[in-house]
Design a protein around this motif. Structure first.
Motif, PDB file in Angstrom:
ATOM      1  N   SER A  61       0.553   5.659  -0.421  1.00  0.00           N
ATOM      2  CA  SER A  61      -0.128   7.042  -0.629  1.00  0.00           C
ATOM      3  C   SER A  61       0.708   8.229  -0.268  1.00  0.00           C
ATOM      4  CB  SER A  61      -1.408   6.583   0.083  1.00  0.00           C
ATOM      5  OG  SER A  61      -1.339   6.878   1.542  1.00  0.00           O
ATOM      6  N   ARG A 103      -6.737  -4.447  -1.232  1.00  0.00           N
ATOM      7  CA  ARG A 103      -5.399  -4.296  -1.171  1.00  0.00           C
ATOM      8  C   ARG A 103      -4.401  -4.747  -0.192  1.00  0.00           C
ATOM      9  NH1 ARG A 103      -2.902  -1.074  -5.214  1.00  0.00           N
ATOM     10  NH2 ARG A 103      -4.110  -2.193  -6.444  1.00  0.00           N
ATOM     11  N   THR A 154      -5.144   7.805   7.228  1.00  0.00           N
ATOM     12  CA  THR A 154      -5.004   7.284   5.909  1.00  0.00           C
ATOM     13  C   THR A 154      -5.931   6.998   5.172  1.00  0.00           C
ATOM     14  OG1 THR A 154      -3.567   5.904   7.479  1.00  0.00           O
ATOM     15  CG2 THR A 154      -3.948   4.867   5.231  1.00  0.00           C
ATOM     16  N   PRO A 155      -5.786   7.748   3.837  1.00  0.00           N
ATOM     17  CA  PRO A 155      -6.894   7.374   2.810  1.00  0.00           C
ATOM     18  C   PRO A 155      -7.060   6.011   2.185  1.00  0.00           C
ATOM     19  CG  PRO A 155      -4.937   8.051   1.649  1.00  0.00           C
ATOM     20  CD  PRO A 155      -4.548   8.271   3.393  1.00  0.00           C
ATOM     21  N   GLY A 156      -8.382   5.504   1.639  1.00  0.00           N
ATOM     22  CA  GLY A 156      -8.552   4.338   1.144  1.00  0.00           C
ATOM     23  C   GLY A 156      -9.153   3.133   2.105  1.00  0.00           C
ATOM     24  N   GLY A 157      -9.567   3.725   3.424  1.00  0.00           N
ATOM     25  CA  GLY A 157     -10.171   2.744   4.476  1.00  0.00           C
ATOM     26  C   GLY A 157     -10.174   3.477   5.674  1.00  0.00           C
ATOM     27  N   MET A 206      -7.667  -1.887   3.758  1.00  0.00           N
ATOM     28  CA  MET A 206      -7.425  -0.775   2.830  1.00  0.00           C
ATOM     29  C   MET A 206      -7.912  -1.030   1.332  1.00  0.00           C
ATOM     30  SD  MET A 206      -6.189   1.212   5.158  1.00  0.00           S
ATOM     31  CE  MET A 206      -6.043   2.343   3.956  1.00  0.00           C
ATOM     32  N   ILE A 207      -8.682  -0.251   0.803  1.00  0.00           N
ATOM     33  CA  ILE A 207      -9.085  -0.443  -0.745  1.00  0.00           C
ATOM     34  C   ILE A 207      -9.604  -1.739  -0.476  1.00  0.00           C
ATOM     35  CG2 ILE A 207      -8.581  -0.060  -3.157  1.00  0.00           C
ATOM     36  CD1 ILE A 207      -5.889   1.417  -2.117  1.00  0.00           C
ATOM     37  N   TYR A 252       1.004  -1.179   0.087  1.00  0.00           N
ATOM     38  CA  TYR A 252       0.140   0.022   0.135  1.00  0.00           C
ATOM     39  C   TYR A 252       0.921   1.464  -0.044  1.00  0.00           C
ATOM     40  CZ  TYR A 252      -3.089   3.771   1.966  1.00  0.00           C
ATOM     41  OH  TYR A 252      -3.770   4.922   2.013  1.00  0.00           O
ATOM     42  N   PHE A 262      -2.634   7.495  -4.809  1.00  0.00           N
ATOM     43  CA  PHE A 262      -2.320   6.362  -4.565  1.00  0.00           C
ATOM     44  C   PHE A 262      -1.037   5.782  -5.224  1.00  0.00           C
ATOM     45  CE2 PHE A 262      -6.619   6.583  -2.953  1.00  0.00           C
ATOM     46  CZ  PHE A 262      -6.522   6.042  -1.803  1.00  0.00           C
TER      47      PHE A 262
END
Length: 393
Positions: free
Chosen positions: A111, A276, A248-251, A342-343, A109, A131
């Motif tokens: 970002s 991911r 944290t982006p994505g989750g 995440m994602i 991961y 990302f």
């Protein structure tokens, strides 16, 4: 003869030291555990983060001459740092243009976030995210990333007038098989040397560093108290707090507070989603991960042993229960556990069951996977090898 600048610097240093003394009282707050290990960790947390405060507020504060620096490592932690992570970043502003260049690495991961100033010690809103899949690299993994208010061909992330920091997050699933980014940052709109050091700049830096240390440690302790009153229940950050922060982006992390006597164990069960990356993190009251170099303080999508039906069963116990997904409290009597999807295709909520340690296997599936001493030793040895690679020690 005492000069004005001598007096300024002497007072600045004395005030800094006095502020550190006052910060020590945070360690003895009423809601904190009085377990001797927890008390010792509190004082150590303060000492560990003095260097981070000075780096942010004195040594690497100038957005005109930024350097990419490590935020956390096994000996400096704060705010629920991910056991699998390497967090790095640099001070920037919203008007200049910067170029970050180097090798992407291959963390599972990845970002990049642009962070605005805000009401927390770690800033506020995140107006722009990039990302890892969106980052163009050449055949050797090299990249250039442009950072600024004006669109740029290729890799570009937009800044805003309130921007003050750029943060890179790399989460490693396979600690030994994934390598970190190597990069530098350069401000393109200007090439002047940094200004000469002055007594005023040092005095200001010491004052703001002391303030940031007190603020950040108190902020996270105040936050964890919101979970502490609802133990063994997984809740997201946004369910309990609406502060904007460089999350944290994505989750959305799911966090649970645990309190475990020596003669009890905690069983946490869930079926992980397609994602991911996913991970389980483990830490103390001070929102600081356990010593993940030498102890089992997490598992993730690469290392976790799933049951035949795909279920993830994690056991928290003060002694080794002989199951692969063991979390070791390391002498702490309470703290947090975080699940990150995440994602992911969905975001399942784990369940907790607290039982007597002597009856643990009465509450686990028959035929559940187990692990022997030799396998445990190799599990721990692999962690140490992965840490050395990640942090380049």
């Amino acid at each position: 003869m005492t000069t004005d600048h001598d007096l300024l610097l002497r007072n600045a240093w004395n005030d800094f030291c006095d502020s550190l003394k006052r910060a020590g009282e945070i360690s003895f707050r009423e809601t904190a555990s009085s377990n001797p290990v927890d008390r010792a960790a509190a004082i150590r947390l303060l000492s560990r983060n003095i260097g981070l405060a000075l780096a942010f507020e004195l040594e690497n504060k100038d957005p005109l001459h930024p350097e990419i620096m490590h935020y956390f490592d096994p000996m400096r932690k704060q705010g629920g740092d991910n056991t699998d992570a390497l967090y790095v970043g640099a001070p920037i502003n919203g008007t200049d243009t910067y170029r970050v260049s180097g090798k992407r690495g291959n963390a599972r991961y990845f970002s990049v976030t642009v962070v605005e100033r805000g009401a927390t010690p770690w800033g506020g809103a995140v107006p722009s995210v990039l990302f890892g899949d969106d980052l163009e690299v050449d055949g050797d993994g090299n990249f250039e990333l442009w950072v600024g208010p004006d669109e740029h061909p290729g890799n570009w992330i937009r800044t805003t007038p309130d921007t003050f920091r750029l943060t890179f997050r790399q989460f490693f699933a396979d600690w030994e098989g994934e390598k970190p980014m190597e990069a530098r940052i350069d401000r393109i709109t200007g090439d002047d040397a940094p200004p000469q050091l002055t007594p005023d700049s040092v005095a200001d830096g010491l004052a703001t560093a002391a303030h940031w240390l007190h603020w950040s440690v108190t902020y996270w302790a105040d936050m964890i108290d919101k979970w502490k009153v609802q133990p063994n229940r997984f809740l997201s950050y946004r369910q309990l707090d609406d502060n904007k922060i460089d999350a944290t982006p994505g989750g959305e992390p799911l966090i649970c507070y645990w309190m475990l006597p020596k003669d009890e164990a905690l069983i946490i069960r869930v079926r992980p989603p397609e994602a991911r990356y996913w991970a389980v993190e483990f830490g103390n009251y001070w929102w600081e991960t356990m010593d993940y170099r030498y102890r089992l303080a997490n598992t993730n999508c690469h290392y976790a042993a799933l049951e035949e039906d795909g279920e993830l069963i994690v056991v928290v116990s003060h002694d080794d229960p002989g199951v692969p997904n063991w979390l070791d409290p390391s002498g702490h009597s309470e703290g947090y556990v975080t699940y990150r999807w995440m994602i992911a295709d969905h975001y399942p909520v784990p369940t907790c069951q607290q039982v007597k340690r002597s009856a643990l296997f009465d509450h686990l599936p028959a035929g559940m996977k187990q692990i022997g001493p030799a396998e445990r030793r190799e599990q721990l040895a692999g962690r140490r090898r992965g840490i050395v690679q990640r942090f380049k020690w």
